[in-house]
Design an enzyme around this catalytic site. Structure first.
Site, PDB file in Angstrom:
ATOM      1  CE1 TYR A 236      -3.691  -2.568   0.074  1.00  0.00           C
ATOM      2  CE2 TYR A 236      -4.294  -0.626   0.662  1.00  0.00           C
ATOM      3  CZ  TYR A 236      -4.893  -2.067   1.134  1.00  0.00           C
ATOM      4  OH  TYR A 236      -6.059  -2.646   0.332  1.00  0.00           O
TER       5      TYR A 236
ATOM      6  CG  ASP B 279     -13.699  -7.492   1.645  1.00  0.00           C
ATOM      7  OD1 ASP B 279     -13.801  -6.846   3.243  1.00  0.00           O
ATOM      8  OD2 ASP B 279     -13.873  -6.696   0.787  1.00  0.00           O
TER       9      ASP B 279
ATOM     10  CG  ASP C 207      -2.283 -19.798  -1.586  1.00  0.00           C
ATOM     11  OD1 ASP C 207      -1.187 -19.625  -0.132  1.00  0.00           O
ATOM     12  OD2 ASP C 207      -1.461 -20.804  -2.731  1.00  0.00           O
TER      13      ASP C 207
ATOM     14  CG  ASP D 210      -8.104  -5.401   1.014  1.00  0.00           C
ATOM     15  OD1 ASP D 210      -8.492  -4.564   1.982  1.00  0.00           O
ATOM     16  OD2 ASP D 210      -8.120  -4.393  -0.771  1.00  0.00           O
TER      17      ASP D 210
HETATM   18  C1  IPM Z   1     -10.757  -1.289   3.542  1.00  0.00           C
HETATM   19  C2  IPM Z   1     -10.494  -1.020   2.449  1.00  0.00           C
HETATM   20  C3  IPM Z   1     -10.240   0.003   2.096  1.00  0.00           C
HETATM   21  C4  IPM Z   1      -8.705  -0.492   1.929  1.00  0.00           C
HETATM   22  C5  IPM Z   1     -10.245   1.608   0.978  1.00  0.00           C
HETATM   23  C6  IPM Z   1     -11.358   2.217   1.239  1.00  0.00           C
HETATM   24  C7  IPM Z   1      -8.544   2.152   0.607  1.00  0.00           C
HETATM   25  O1  IPM Z   1     -10.838  -1.431   1.193  1.00  0.00           O
HETATM   26  O2  IPM Z   1      -9.926  -0.787   4.989  1.00  0.00           O
HETATM   27  O3  IPM Z   1     -10.414  -3.233   3.400  1.00  0.00           O
HETATM   28  O4  IPM Z   1      -8.100  -1.089   1.287  1.00  0.00           O
HETATM   29  O5  IPM Z   1      -7.321  -0.633   2.966  1.00  0.00           O
HETATM   30 MG    MG Z   2     -10.458  -3.461   2.186  1.00  0.00          MG
END
Ligand code: IPM
Ligand code: MG
Length: 370
Positions: free
Chosen positions: A142, A253, A225, A249
């Site tokens: 990042y 999710d 993975d 990240d």
């Molecule tokens: C998260 C989001 C952020 C990230 C974005 C909005 C920059 O996806 O907090 O997971 O990628 O970190």
């Molecule tokens: Mg995210």
């Protein structure tokens, strides 16, 4: 005792509407529990760009550095897709994370019993799930340099750099081990040591910190993975997962969806302790700005409300009040109240954003009567 300060940055999309419900919850704790907060509000993301031409002004950045905790709603939206990278809404959030040095991002994935049938996975795979992803938040790909889009040999080349120092790995590893001691006492570290040098170093440093400082915690390592696969196969094998910024990240999710809805999950981003002993901290829901439903009063405010519960726990030492708020949310879900994102085949009582807020406030009132 000075009144603790909170900066609310509601941001874009559904951010302002879910944050309005959080304001009511904050006020409830002030009125009914004597937990007053000095609350200020400011702009971030596209909302700040519209007014100031930047997703985070220096003045807002300075305020964020000065308060006890920041509560953030969401940033971004299709409206801003064509903006230059340097002023995209997301840059506002990334600047907050970087300049406040919020290196440990705590993302719990908890399956609420009332929603276990809502997951795309079978009930027995997710029921009772309670895992914590600790994502490194201030380094890795990042922020690594060099980065950019350059031209080489008459074609464009996109460049990003994965880079981790051992101190960056060590401090997030310590956060994970500390958390594990207060939970199930297990940490699984995820990287790609089979293809990336940064992953080789990650694995070594996590193991070294473990052996020297946390030998009592059970530690395992997994390629990221395989970790994704194991998270969908049998997520209850995990307690705390520690991983880098990009894998974190993705994996967070994935873990979020195990619980049924992204609208449920809070997060805490923590840095080093400030002079008053509290960690630098920013709390935000894991979900995004959901521009498709923004402004319609349909958004689920629970993730944002539970982010405030995390603030009570991690910034203000109010674990019992955090429990109270989490129990109120569970109670409302058990009663069958459902925002549209939670409405499954089994039905329920449909409510909107403020209806969900009303019900949570009522459950909080009821917790005092009990
Ligand atoms: C998260 C989001 C952020 C990230 C974005 C909005 C920059 O996806 O907090 O997971 O990628 O970190
Ligand atoms: Mg995210």
């Amino acid at each position: 005792m000075t009144t603790p300060s909170l900066l609310i940055l509601a941001g874009d999309g559904i951010g302002p509407e879910v944050m309005a419900e959080v304001r009511r919850v904050i006020d409830w704790f002030g009125d009914r529990r004597g937990l007053a907060f000095d609350v200020s509000e400011d702009l971030v993301g596209g909302a700040a760009w519209e007014v100031h031409g930047t997703p985070l002004t220096d003045a807002t950045m300075a305020k964020a550095q000065a308060v006890d905790a920041v509560l953030l709603g969401a940033v971004g939206g299709p409206k801003y897709d064509d903006l230059d990278f340097s002023v995209k809404p997301e840059r506002g959030l990334l600047r907050l994370r970087k300049e406040m040095d919020l290196f440990a991002n705590l993302r719990p994935a908890q399956c609420f019993d009332a929603l276990a049938d809502f997951s795309s996975l079978k009930r027995d795979v997710v029921a009772g799930l309670d895992i914590m992803i600790v994502r490194e938040l201030t380094s890795g790909v990042y922020f690594g340099e060099p980065r950019g889009i350059v031209t080489e040999n008459n074609e464009r080349v996109g460049i990003n750099t994965q880079r981790y120092t051992e101190s960056e790995i060590a401090r997030v590893a310590r956060s994970a081990f500390e958390l594990a001691r207060r939970r199930g006492n297990k940490v699984c570290s995820m990287e790609k040591a089979n293809v990336m040098e940064s992953g080789v170093l990650w694995r070594q440093v996590v193991q070294e910190i473990h052996d020297a400082e946390y030998p009592d915690v059970e530690l395992s390592h997994m390629y990221a993975d395989a970790g994704a696969m194991q998270l969908t196969r049998w997520p209850k094998q995990f307690d705390v997962i520690v991983t880098d910024n990009l894998f974190g990240d993705l994996l967070s999710d994935l873990a979020a969806m195990l619980t049924g809805s992204l609208g449920m999950l809070p997060s805490a981003s923590l840095g080093a302790p400030m002079a008053n002993g509290r960690p630098k901290a920013l709390y935000e829901p894991v979900h995004g700005s959901a521009p498709d439903i923004a402004g319609q009063g349909k958004a689920n405010p629970i993730a944002c409300i539970l982010s405030f519960a995390m603030a009570l726990r991690y910034s203000f030492d109010q674990g019992a009040e955090a429990d109270r708020l989490e129990a109120a949310v569970q109670g409302v879900l058990a009663q069958g109240l459902r925002t549209p994102d939670l409405m499954g085949p089994e039905g329920g009582t449909p409510v909107g954003t403020s209806g969900m807020g009303d019900a949570i406030l009522q459950a909080l009132d009821a917790s005092l009567a009990a």
